[in-house]
Design a protein around this motif. Structure first.
Motif, PDB file in Angstrom:
ATOM      1  N   THR A 202     -17.276 -58.961  31.985  1.00 22.26           N
ATOM      2  CA  THR A 202     -17.461 -57.667  32.074  1.00 22.26           C
ATOM      3  C   THR A 202     -18.593 -57.335  32.984  1.00 22.26           C
ATOM      4  OG1 THR A 202     -19.195 -57.351  30.201  1.00 22.26           O
ATOM      5  CG2 THR A 202     -16.278 -57.449  29.797  1.00 22.26           C
ATOM      6  N   HIS A 203     -19.310 -56.093  32.579  1.00 18.65           N
ATOM      7  CA  HIS A 203     -20.505 -55.313  33.625  1.00 18.65           C
ATOM      8  C   HIS A 203     -21.578 -55.392  32.622  1.00 18.65           C
ATOM      9  CE1 HIS A 203     -18.700 -53.158  36.520  1.00 18.65           C
ATOM     10  NE2 HIS A 203     -18.112 -52.715  35.783  1.00 18.65           N
ATOM     11  N   ASP A 204     -21.292 -55.761  31.556  1.00 21.23           N
ATOM     12  CA  ASP A 204     -22.394 -56.419  30.047  1.00 21.23           C
ATOM     13  C   ASP A 204     -23.041 -57.182  30.414  1.00 21.23           C
ATOM     14  OD1 ASP A 204     -22.186 -53.782  29.309  1.00 21.23           O
ATOM     15  OD2 ASP A 204     -21.339 -53.841  27.980  1.00 21.23           O
ATOM     16  N   GLY A 205     -22.184 -58.812  31.421  1.00 22.01           N
ATOM     17  CA  GLY A 205     -22.245 -59.864  30.733  1.00 22.01           C
ATOM     18  C   GLY A 205     -20.896 -60.485  30.220  1.00 22.01           C
ATOM     19  N   GLU A 206     -20.311 -60.260  29.337  1.00 26.95           N
ATOM     20  CA  GLU A 206     -19.192 -60.915  28.074  1.00 26.95           C
ATOM     21  C   GLU A 206     -18.303 -61.690  29.173  1.00 26.95           C
ATOM     22  OE1 GLU A 206     -18.015 -58.074  25.801  1.00 26.95           O
ATOM     23  OE2 GLU A 206     -20.552 -57.396  24.587  1.00 26.95           O
ATOM     24  N   THR A 207     -17.744 -62.466  28.637  1.00 26.56           N
ATOM     25  CA  THR A 207     -16.752 -63.381  29.647  1.00 26.56           C
ATOM     26  C   THR A 207     -15.491 -63.036  28.490  1.00 26.56           C
ATOM     27  OG1 THR A 207     -18.224 -64.994  29.315  1.00 26.56           O
ATOM     28  CG2 THR A 207     -16.093 -65.488  29.876  1.00 26.56           C
ATOM     29  N   TYR A 208     -14.628 -62.719  29.035  1.00 28.41           N
ATOM     30  CA  TYR A 208     -12.948 -62.482  28.916  1.00 28.41           C
ATOM     31  C   TYR A 208     -12.201 -63.249  29.405  1.00 28.41           C
ATOM     32  CZ  TYR A 208     -12.349 -59.161  31.232  1.00 28.41           C
ATOM     33  OH  TYR A 208     -12.014 -58.726  32.998  1.00 28.41           O
ATOM     34  N   THR A 209     -11.075 -63.811  28.575  1.00 26.06           N
ATOM     35  CA  THR A 209      -9.934 -64.326  29.729  1.00 26.06           C
ATOM     36  C   THR A 209      -8.820 -63.425  29.872  1.00 26.06           C
ATOM     37  OG1 THR A 209      -8.963 -65.189  26.933  1.00 26.06           O
ATOM     38  CG2 THR A 209     -10.480 -67.005  28.555  1.00 26.06           C
ATOM     39  N   GLN A 210      -7.894 -63.747  30.219  1.00 28.67           N
ATOM     40  CA  GLN A 210      -6.448 -62.656  30.737  1.00 28.67           C
ATOM     41  C   GLN A 210      -5.851 -63.756  32.112  1.00 28.67           C
ATOM     42  OE1 GLN A 210      -6.766 -59.242  32.939  1.00 28.67           O
ATOM     43  NE2 GLN A 210      -8.833 -60.055  34.620  1.00 28.67           N
ATOM     44  N   SER A 211      -4.295 -63.402  31.534  1.00 26.31           N
ATOM     45  CA  SER A 211      -3.701 -64.089  32.318  1.00 26.31           C
ATOM     46  C   SER A 211      -3.219 -63.641  34.428  1.00 26.31           C
ATOM     47  CB  SER A 211      -2.062 -63.526  32.133  1.00 26.31           C
ATOM     48  OG  SER A 211      -1.964 -64.497  30.939  1.00 26.31           O
ATOM     49  N   ALA A 212      -3.491 -64.565  35.118  1.00 25.54           N
ATOM     50  CA  ALA A 212      -3.377 -64.008  36.666  1.00 25.54           C
ATOM     51  C   ALA A 212      -2.046 -65.108  36.993  1.00 25.54           C
ATOM     52  CB  ALA A 212      -4.756 -65.141  37.344  1.00 25.54           C
ATOM     53  N   TYR A 213      -1.707 -64.386  38.119  1.00 33.10           N
ATOM     54  CA  TYR A 213      -0.137 -64.195  38.007  1.00 33.10           C
ATOM     55  C   TYR A 213       0.112 -64.916  40.185  1.00 33.10           C
ATOM     56  CZ  TYR A 213       0.710 -62.628  34.180  1.00 33.10           C
ATOM     57  OH  TYR A 213       0.710 -61.509  32.695  1.00 33.10           O
ATOM     58  N   ALA A 214       0.890 -65.895  40.305  1.00 30.71           N
ATOM     59  CA  ALA A 214       0.718 -65.994  41.976  1.00 30.71           C
ATOM     60  C   ALA A 214       1.608 -64.912  43.032  1.00 30.71           C
ATOM     61  CB  ALA A 214       1.960 -67.131  41.593  1.00 30.71           C
ATOM     62  N   THR A 215       0.586 -64.399  43.689  1.00 26.32           N
ATOM     63  CA  THR A 215       0.549 -63.152  44.600  1.00 26.32           C
ATOM     64  C   THR A 215       0.714 -63.006  45.999  1.00 26.32           C
ATOM     65  OG1 THR A 215       0.865 -60.848  44.559  1.00 26.32           O
ATOM     66  CG2 THR A 215      -1.072 -62.303  44.106  1.00 26.32           C
ATOM     67  N   THR A 216       0.740 -62.957  46.710  1.00 27.69           N
ATOM     68  CA  THR A 216       0.522 -62.027  48.006  1.00 27.69           C
ATOM     69  C   THR A 216      -1.435 -62.032  48.592  1.00 27.69           C
ATOM     70  OG1 THR A 216       1.037 -60.168  48.444  1.00 27.69           O
ATOM     71  CG2 THR A 216       2.733 -62.742  49.129  1.00 27.69           C
ATOM     72  N   SER A 217      -1.445 -62.192  49.606  1.00 24.78           N
ATOM     73  CA  SER A 217      -2.824 -62.196  49.943  1.00 24.78           C
ATOM     74  C   SER A 217      -3.352 -61.406  50.553  1.00 24.78           C
ATOM     75  CB  SER A 217      -3.637 -62.627  50.134  1.00 24.78           C
ATOM     76  OG  SER A 217      -3.164 -63.908  51.067  1.00 24.78           O
ATOM     77  N   ASP A 218      -3.995 -60.452  51.085  1.00 25.91           N
ATOM     78  CA  ASP A 218      -4.407 -59.701  52.732  1.00 25.91           C
ATOM     79  C   ASP A 218      -4.129 -59.927  53.788  1.00 25.91           C
ATOM     80  OD1 ASP A 218      -4.643 -57.533  51.340  1.00 25.91           O
ATOM     81  OD2 ASP A 218      -6.668 -57.057  51.238  1.00 25.91           O
TER      82      ASP A 218
END
Length: 311
Positions: A202-218
């Motif tokens: 986060t902007h405050d430097g705190e760490t959190y986890t979330q899911s990322a998914y396979a996708t295309t790029s630019d």
């Protein structure tokens, strides 16, 4: 407008049939077409007029294309991620022949072709026809169509019978002509079946986890494998999903109908895409064949690209 496709499960896909109709089945659900040998398709090509405004029944012959699902063109439903994607496949109702009050045709949607025969009535200046059938031979759904002389839109209705609800949608006549220069519109391809957990700050430097998914790029939009000869340098660093879409864009430009839901949804959002056939291998150009031969090994060994998206 940039559409976002969000798919977390296999979409409900409806197919069309007539009494005693037959189907051409897709050969492979995962690996779409390659550049191998193939026979000519037996799917009819209607002798359509070039009139987009209907003057008489002869102008009805041809390809009628639209999104098979409830009409979502209203002001509150401008993005496809805001509505239920189930059933949102591009559909082609091909009117192959009109003989008096009888119609012969076929439908193309989501990797399957079905043939139909039905009667047509003219009430005043309006032409109407209908036939039954749906997801399988036991489906009791019904399709109805109408178009008025002087109009360009064919109004269509799907009545799901006892198995699903109905909806209205619209079709427009398509004068399909292959064009290698068709470019991909920006549509995010996200595969929710391929995910990993990533750490974010986060902007405050705190760490959190979330899911990322396979996708295309630019990088997906930098090349067109139908209009240019690609080099190893062009494809060596592309991600797996980029190569998957680039490779299948070749077949999409020729009207290949995709059975794999993610590919079907992606290409259904392309304004130039018209589903025509389950096999377009014989239509590929030398440039496209050369690029397929180059891309396939790189796609096989490419890394997935993961990005985080909100549900």
């Amino acid at each position: 407008m940039k559409f976002i496709i969000r798919i977390g499960c296999v979409a409900a896909i409806f197919y069309l049939q007539s009494c005693g109709g037959s189907a051409i089945k897709h050969k492979n659900d995962d690996q779409e077409q390659t550049a191998g040998k193939s026979g000519k398709s037996k799917i009819p090509v209607p002798a359509a007029t070039t009139n987009l405004i209907i003057k008489d029944d002869k102008d009805i012959v041809g390809y009628w294309v639209g999104m098979f699902g409830p009409d979502v063109t209203g002001p509150d439903t401008t993005d496809y991620d805001e509505v239920d994607n189930e059933g949102y496949n591009k559909i082609n109702i091909s009117i192959d022949e009109i003989n008096g009050t009888k119609i012969k045709g076929h439908t193309v949607i989501a990797g399957k072709v079905r043939f139909f025969k039905c009667g047509m009535e003219k009430n005043g200046s309006k032409y109407e026809f209908a036939f039954t059938g749906g997801a399988d031979e036991k489906d009791d759904g019904a399709f109805a169509f109408s178009i008025t002389e002087g109009d360009t839109l064919m109004k269509a209705t799907w009545n799901g019978g006892s198995k699903s609800s109905g909806f209205d949608y619209k079709l427009t006549k398509s004068l399909f002509r292959y064009d290698p220069n068709w470019k991909l519109s920006e549509v995010n391809y996200i595969d929710y079946k391929k995910s990993k957990t990533v750490k974010e700050k986060t902007h405050d430097g705190e760490t959190y986890t979330q899911s990322a998914y396979a996708t295309t790029s630019d990088d997906l939009y930098k090349h067109n494998p139908s209009s240019e000869v690609l080099t190893k340098e062009d494809v060596a660093n592309l991600k797996k999903a980029d190569l998957l879409i680039l490779r299948n864009s070749i077949f999409a430009r020729h009207g290949y109908t995709f059975k794999k839901p993610l590919l079907n949804f992606f290409f259904s959002q392309q304004p130039w895409y018209v589903p025509l056939s389950t096999d377009v291998t014989a239509e590929l150009t030398d440039t496209e064949k050369k690029n397929l031969k180059l891309m396939i090994p790189y796609e096989k060994n490419a890394q997935e690209y993961y990005n985080a998206f909100g549900r």
